[in-house]
Design an enzyme around this catalytic site. Structure first.
Site, mmCIF file in Angstrom:
data_model
loop_
_atom_site.group_PDB
_atom_site.id
_atom_site.type_symbol
_atom_site.label_atom_id
_atom_site.label_comp_id
_atom_site.label_asym_id
_atom_site.label_seq_id
_atom_site.Cartn_x
_atom_site.Cartn_y
_atom_site.Cartn_z
ATOM 1 N N GLY A 11 0.809 -1.214 0.000
ATOM 2 C CA GLY A 11 0.000 0.000 0.000
ATOM 3 C C GLY A 11 0.844 1.267 0.000
ATOM 4 C CD GLN A 12 -0.658 7.344 0.068
ATOM 5 O OE1 GLN A 12 -1.611 7.138 0.835
ATOM 6 N NE2 GLN A 12 -0.400 8.537 -0.431
ATOM 7 C CB ILE A 35 -4.264 -9.862 0.476
ATOM 8 C CG1 ILE A 35 -5.128 -11.097 0.275
ATOM 9 C CG2 ILE A 35 -4.654 -8.726 -0.440
ATOM 10 C CD1 ILE A 35 -6.503 -10.981 0.876
ATOM 11 N NE ARG A 36 -2.554 -5.587 -2.899
ATOM 12 C CZ ARG A 36 -2.522 -4.271 -2.832
ATOM 13 N NH1 ARG A 36 -2.881 -3.546 -3.861
ATOM 14 N NH2 ARG A 36 -2.125 -3.648 -1.746
ATOM 15 C CB ILE A 51 -4.569 -9.196 8.027
ATOM 16 C CG1 ILE A 51 -5.565 -8.333 7.283
ATOM 17 C CG2 ILE A 51 -3.138 -8.855 7.693
ATOM 18 C CD1 ILE A 51 -5.762 -7.020 7.944
ATOM 19 C CE1 TYR A 139 -9.481 3.911 6.898
ATOM 20 C CE2 TYR A 139 -10.087 6.238 6.864
ATOM 21 C CZ TYR A 139 -9.114 5.255 6.929
ATOM 22 O OH TYR A 139 -7.789 5.603 7.026
ATOM 23 C CE LYS A 143 -7.863 3.387 9.916
ATOM 24 N NZ LYS A 143 -6.736 2.441 10.049
ATOM 25 C CB ILE A 169 -0.466 10.245 3.393
ATOM 26 C CG1 ILE A 169 -0.663 10.244 4.911
ATOM 27 C CG2 ILE A 169 1.010 10.085 3.042
ATOM 28 C CD1 ILE A 169 -0.279 8.962 5.580
HETATM 29 C C1 AKB Z 1 -8.830 8.464 3.364
HETATM 30 O O1 AKB Z 1 -9.028 9.459 2.679
HETATM 31 O O2 AKB Z 1 -9.644 7.565 3.529
HETATM 32 C C2 AKB Z 1 -7.503 8.356 4.085
HETATM 33 C C3 AKB Z 1 -7.565 8.922 5.459
HETATM 34 C C4 AKB Z 1 -7.710 10.368 5.673
HETATM 35 O O3 AKB Z 1 -7.503 8.190 6.407
HETATM 36 N N1 AKB Z 1 -6.493 9.018 3.332
#
Ligand code: AKB
Length: 314
Positions: A11-12, A35-36, A51, A139, A143, A169
């Site tokens: 990933g990034q 996973i890849r 995972i 998401y 978190k 990021i």
């Molecule tokens: C997203 O945009 O989902 C992520 C973040 C801010 O956690 N870059």
């Protein structure tokens, strides 16, 4: 920190963290897990593991005698809204597997949280470390729950897990995958390739952002800090710069004067609007001396220089 495992290594963040840990932080061995299959150049051990499969994960920890995990594998905000079940499964089951497997061991864990833990009722300006959260994306919910889980495993089982709430990021090596802040990376590619970009948030959308180099140092530094310095076991607010999409386009125009940016918001606008504009990260700055290096001008200059080289090579 000798034998480090980086999950989500393709990933990034994962793809760049491994190099930094070896080059600047004297880590003996970095093992990638994804996973890849591994991305070229194939220079270090790589395990292909899902995972959410705890036993396969346990095997990797034992095989490589891992003492530190950077658990980065995650589904981001925009993709998470399209497939909330998958986001819950990967983000929550993955984190719980990691925490369960390190219980009773000395293995340390870094796990990134995000500005997505905040929601529409959180203060938008100088969002404090401790405030109303109330995320409205799956998401963000993972978190928020993940932060509480980390704190619980620290309190109850003495698991040394540390975390920062990353802003968007910006990086040139590996493109981000499926986040709301991805426009702040895509804009650079399109400015160089086509001199025009259609941005999926409005011109006045303002979000906290950070250059990759700063994001990587934050992960390494919070992990190298003495245990006594780490007073927050949910996740630290972390900030560098905040700018509107228009301000970013204007900064790029200073280098590419005929660049033009259109603004056509889509479903990601609502997500962006639910997040803070400017974050107060004074607790991280005080407790483990967090400092960022890159402002908007420096980010723009480096992104354009590096991407021009990269795009020519392809
Ligand atoms: C997203 O945009 O989902 C992520 C973040 C801010 O956690 N870059």
């Amino acid at each position: 920190m000798k034998n480090v495992l980086v999950t989500g290594v393709n990933g990034q963040i994962g793809s760049e963290l491994s190099d930094l840990l070896e080059a600047k932080y004297n880590v003996d061995k970095v093992v990638g897990l994804d996973i890849r299959p591994s991305l070229p150049p194939y220079k270090r051990a790589h395990e292909i593991v899902d995972i959410t499969k705890k036993e396969a994960f346990r095997h990797v920890l034992e095989k490589h005698q891992i003492d530190t995990i950077f658990h980065l594998a995650s589904i981001l905000s925009a993709v998470g809204e399209k497939n909330p079940d998958q986001a819950w499964d990967i983000n929550m089951t993955g984190l719980k597997n990691v925490l369960d497997l390190v219980r009773g061991t000395a293995i340390k864990v870094f796990w990134p949280s995000s500005i997505a833990v905040f929601g529409p009722n959180s203060p938008k300006m100088n969002t404090p470390q401790d405030t109303i959260l109330g995320p409205t994306t799956m998401y963000g919910i993972t978190k928020n729950a993940g932060e509480l889980l980390c704190n619980y495993y620290f309190d109850k089982f003495d698991v040394d897990v540390r975390s920062v709430r990353y802003p968007g990021i910006i990086s040139y090596k590996t493109e981000p995958g499926g986040g709301t802040t991805d426009y702040a990376v895509e804009i650079f590619y399109e400015a160089i390739k086509h001199k025009v970009y259609t941005c999926f948030v409005t011109s006045q959308t303002c979000l906290p952002m950070m250059y990759m180099e700063d994001a990587l140092h934050a992960a390494a530094e919070v992990m190298f800090a003495d245990k006594a310095q780490i007073g927050v076991r949910t996740s630290y607010n972390l900030a560098a710069v905040s700018f509107t999409a228009e301000e970013l386009a204007e900064e790029i125009k200073k280098h590419i004067p005929d660049f033009h940016c259109n603004f056509v918001p889509d479903f990601r606008q609502k997500i962006a609007e639910s997040w803070p504009r400017v974050i107060d990260d004074s607790v991280a700055r005080k407790e483990w001396a967090w400092q960022h290096k890159y402002d908007l001008a420096a980010i723009t200059e480096d992104m354009l220089t590096q991407l021009k080289k990269k795009i020519k090579l392809n």
